[in-house]
Design a protein around this motif. Structure first.
Motif, PDB file in Angstrom:
ATOM      1  N   ALA A 129       0.666  -1.189  -0.188  1.00  0.00           N
ATOM      2  CA  ALA A 129       0.162   0.082  -0.092  1.00  0.00           C
ATOM      3  C   ALA A 129       0.803   1.119  -0.011  1.00  0.00           C
ATOM      4  CB  ALA A 129      -0.956   0.070   1.275  1.00  0.00           C
ATOM      5  N   ALA A 130       1.885   1.150   0.772  1.00  0.00           N
ATOM      6  CA  ALA A 130       2.854   2.283   0.980  1.00  0.00           C
ATOM      7  C   ALA A 130       3.374   2.592  -0.691  1.00  0.00           C
ATOM      8  CB  ALA A 130       3.831   2.166   1.940  1.00  0.00           C
ATOM      9  N   LEU A 131       3.930   1.469  -1.224  1.00  0.00           N
ATOM     10  CA  LEU A 131       4.537   1.488  -2.616  1.00  0.00           C
ATOM     11  C   LEU A 131       3.553   2.115  -3.404  1.00  0.00           C
ATOM     12  CD1 LEU A 131       6.750   0.827  -4.456  1.00  0.00           C
ATOM     13  CD2 LEU A 131       5.920  -1.563  -4.734  1.00  0.00           C
ATOM     14  N   GLU A 132       2.346   1.745  -3.423  1.00  0.00           N
ATOM     15  CA  GLU A 132       1.470   2.449  -4.571  1.00  0.00           C
ATOM     16  C   GLU A 132       0.990   3.929  -4.112  1.00  0.00           C
ATOM     17  OE1 GLU A 132       0.237   0.798  -7.005  1.00  0.00           O
ATOM     18  OE2 GLU A 132       1.342  -0.764  -6.547  1.00  0.00           O
ATOM     19  N   ARG A 133       1.298   4.497  -2.901  1.00  0.00           N
ATOM     20  CA  ARG A 133       1.183   5.565  -2.500  1.00  0.00           C
ATOM     21  C   ARG A 133       2.132   6.445  -3.032  1.00  0.00           C
ATOM     22  NH1 ARG A 133      -0.711   3.554   2.423  1.00  0.00           N
ATOM     23  NH2 ARG A 133       1.327   3.983   3.538  1.00  0.00           N
ATOM     24  N   LEU A 134       3.369   5.764  -2.839  1.00  0.00           N
ATOM     25  CA  LEU A 134       4.631   6.762  -3.400  1.00  0.00           C
ATOM     26  C   LEU A 134       4.633   6.732  -4.915  1.00  0.00           C
ATOM     27  CD1 LEU A 134       7.144   5.085  -0.959  1.00  0.00           C
ATOM     28  CD2 LEU A 134       6.571   7.308  -0.991  1.00  0.00           C
ATOM     29  N   LYS A 135       4.012   5.693  -5.362  1.00  0.00           N
ATOM     30  CA  LYS A 135       4.301   5.735  -6.867  1.00  0.00           C
ATOM     31  C   LYS A 135       3.302   6.661  -7.608  1.00  0.00           C
ATOM     32  CE  LYS A 135       3.529   1.614  -9.109  1.00  0.00           C
ATOM     33  NZ  LYS A 135       3.252   0.207  -9.376  1.00  0.00           N
ATOM     34  N   ALA A 136       2.005   6.931  -6.879  1.00  0.00           N
ATOM     35  CA  ALA A 136       1.190   7.879  -7.171  1.00  0.00           C
ATOM     36  C   ALA A 136       1.501   9.316  -6.716  1.00  0.00           C
ATOM     37  CB  ALA A 136      -0.271   7.546  -6.667  1.00  0.00           C
ATOM     38  N   ILE A 146      11.382   6.759  -4.402  1.00  0.00           N
ATOM     39  CA  ILE A 146      11.065   5.099  -4.140  1.00  0.00           C
ATOM     40  C   ILE A 146      12.224   4.388  -4.014  1.00  0.00           C
ATOM     41  CG2 ILE A 146       9.830   3.390  -5.012  1.00  0.00           C
ATOM     42  CD1 ILE A 146       8.174   5.278  -6.653  1.00  0.00           C
ATOM     43  N   ASN A 147      12.216   3.996  -2.737  1.00  0.00           N
ATOM     44  CA  ASN A 147      13.385   2.702  -2.365  1.00  0.00           C
ATOM     45  C   ASN A 147      13.069   1.951  -1.256  1.00  0.00           C
ATOM     46  OD1 ASN A 147      14.128   4.337   0.046  1.00  0.00           O
ATOM     47  ND2 ASN A 147      15.371   5.546  -1.339  1.00  0.00           N
ATOM     48  N   ASN A 148      13.603   0.988  -0.879  1.00  0.00           N
ATOM     49  CA  ASN A 148      13.291   0.256   0.362  1.00  0.00           C
ATOM     50  C   ASN A 148      12.963   1.004   1.589  1.00  0.00           C
ATOM     51  OD1 ASN A 148      13.750  -1.824  -1.597  1.00  0.00           O
ATOM     52  ND2 ASN A 148      15.327  -2.711  -0.719  1.00  0.00           N
ATOM     53  N   ASP A 149      13.617   1.951   1.938  1.00  0.00           N
ATOM     54  CA  ASP A 149      13.641   2.835   3.046  1.00  0.00           C
ATOM     55  C   ASP A 149      12.461   3.540   3.033  1.00  0.00           C
ATOM     56  OD1 ASP A 149      15.878   1.509   4.127  1.00  0.00           O
ATOM     57  OD2 ASP A 149      17.378   3.157   3.837  1.00  0.00           O
ATOM     58  N   THR A 150      12.289   4.071   1.961  1.00  0.00           N
ATOM     59  CA  THR A 150      11.108   4.979   1.935  1.00  0.00           C
ATOM     60  C   THR A 150       9.805   4.320   2.111  1.00  0.00           C
ATOM     61  OG1 THR A 150      11.201   5.194  -0.531  1.00  0.00           O
ATOM     62  CG2 THR A 150      12.222   7.031   0.925  1.00  0.00           C
ATOM     63  N   VAL A 151       9.937   3.302   1.329  1.00  0.00           N
ATOM     64  CA  VAL A 151       8.725   2.338   1.398  1.00  0.00           C
ATOM     65  C   VAL A 151       8.298   1.742   2.949  1.00  0.00           C
ATOM     66  CG1 VAL A 151       7.469   0.139   0.602  1.00  0.00           C
ATOM     67  CG2 VAL A 151       8.806   1.534  -1.026  1.00  0.00           C
ATOM     68  N   VAL A 180      10.752  -6.370  -3.153  1.00  0.00           N
ATOM     69  CA  VAL A 180      12.104  -5.613  -3.339  1.00  0.00           C
ATOM     70  C   VAL A 180      12.050  -5.659  -4.815  1.00  0.00           C
ATOM     71  CG1 VAL A 180      14.585  -5.617  -3.606  1.00  0.00           C
ATOM     72  CG2 VAL A 180      13.326  -6.267  -1.391  1.00  0.00           C
ATOM     73  N   GLU A 181      11.655  -6.543  -5.489  1.00  0.00           N
ATOM     74  CA  GLU A 181      11.451  -6.821  -6.916  1.00  0.00           C
ATOM     75  C   GLU A 181      10.416  -5.463  -7.543  1.00  0.00           C
ATOM     76  OE1 GLU A 181      12.000  -8.544 -10.831  1.00  0.00           O
ATOM     77  OE2 GLU A 181      12.981  -9.121  -9.081  1.00  0.00           O
ATOM     78  N   ALA A 182       9.243  -5.640  -6.773  1.00  0.00           N
ATOM     79  CA  ALA A 182       8.274  -4.662  -7.141  1.00  0.00           C
ATOM     80  C   ALA A 182       8.613  -3.326  -6.776  1.00  0.00           C
ATOM     81  CB  ALA A 182       7.148  -4.851  -6.277  1.00  0.00           C
ATOM     82  N   ILE A 183       9.677  -2.955  -5.961  1.00  0.00           N
ATOM     83  CA  ILE A 183       9.861  -1.548  -5.731  1.00  0.00           C
ATOM     84  C   ILE A 183      10.883  -1.238  -6.710  1.00  0.00           C
ATOM     85  CG2 ILE A 183      11.612  -0.297  -4.105  1.00  0.00           C
ATOM     86  CD1 ILE A 183      10.358  -1.653  -1.728  1.00  0.00           C
ATOM     87  N   GLU A 184      11.788  -2.438  -7.132  1.00  0.00           N
ATOM     88  CA  GLU A 184      12.822  -1.893  -8.126  1.00  0.00           C
ATOM     89  C   GLU A 184      11.961  -1.577  -9.494  1.00  0.00           C
ATOM     90  OE1 GLU A 184      15.435  -5.268  -8.384  1.00  0.00           O
ATOM     91  OE2 GLU A 184      16.507  -4.592  -6.347  1.00  0.00           O
ATOM     92  N   GLN A 185      10.763  -2.299  -9.794  1.00  0.00           N
ATOM     93  CA  GLN A 185      10.207  -2.066 -11.010  1.00  0.00           C
ATOM     94  C   GLN A 185       9.479  -0.860 -10.969  1.00  0.00           C
ATOM     95  OE1 GLN A 185       7.298  -5.197 -11.569  1.00  0.00           O
ATOM     96  NE2 GLN A 185       6.866  -4.593 -13.455  1.00  0.00           N
TER      97      GLN A 185
END
Length: 118
Positions: free
Chosen positions: A9-16, A28-33, A53-58
């Protein structure tokens, strides 16, 4: 909600670019997520969360990291300001030269009219 769901959910918020915890425009990186998910920095380990981690890199590739850090934004703004100021100064200089030329031609025209009317 499980930790993994929080991370996604955090990753999606950062992507948006609509984070709830971090400032907008965060990279967007592991720490910010992890921080956005309400966890500690470094809590996302590749050994435990390989798919995440793969999803974050993508996501980084998708977003292209167009999101600049505050320091990068300040540097970019200063560079842009310098360029605009330089262009303005050049236009001002060109304007002054054209104004001088116009006044010179106006004076020459006036003097020519004056000599032919006599």
């Amino acid at each position: 909600m499980s930790a993994l769901n929080d991370y996604y959910a955090a990753l999606e918020r950062l992507k948006a670019n609509k984070p709830e915890v971090l400032p907008k425009g965060s990279a967007i990186n592991n720490d910010t997520v992890a921080l956005e998910a309400g966890r500690k920095r470094g809590s996302i380990k590749k050994s435990r969360h390989a798919a995440l981690v793969e999803a974050i890199e993508q996501a980084v590739q998708e977003v292209g990291q167009n999101v600049l850090s505050p320091a990068q934004r300040i540097k970019q703004a200063k560079t842009k300001t310098k360029a605009v100021k330089s262009a303005y100064e050049q236009l001002e200089e060109d304007y002054e030269k054209l104004l001088e030329k116009f006044n010179s031609l106006l004076l020459e025209n006036f003097e020519l009219k004056k000599t032919h009317q006599i």
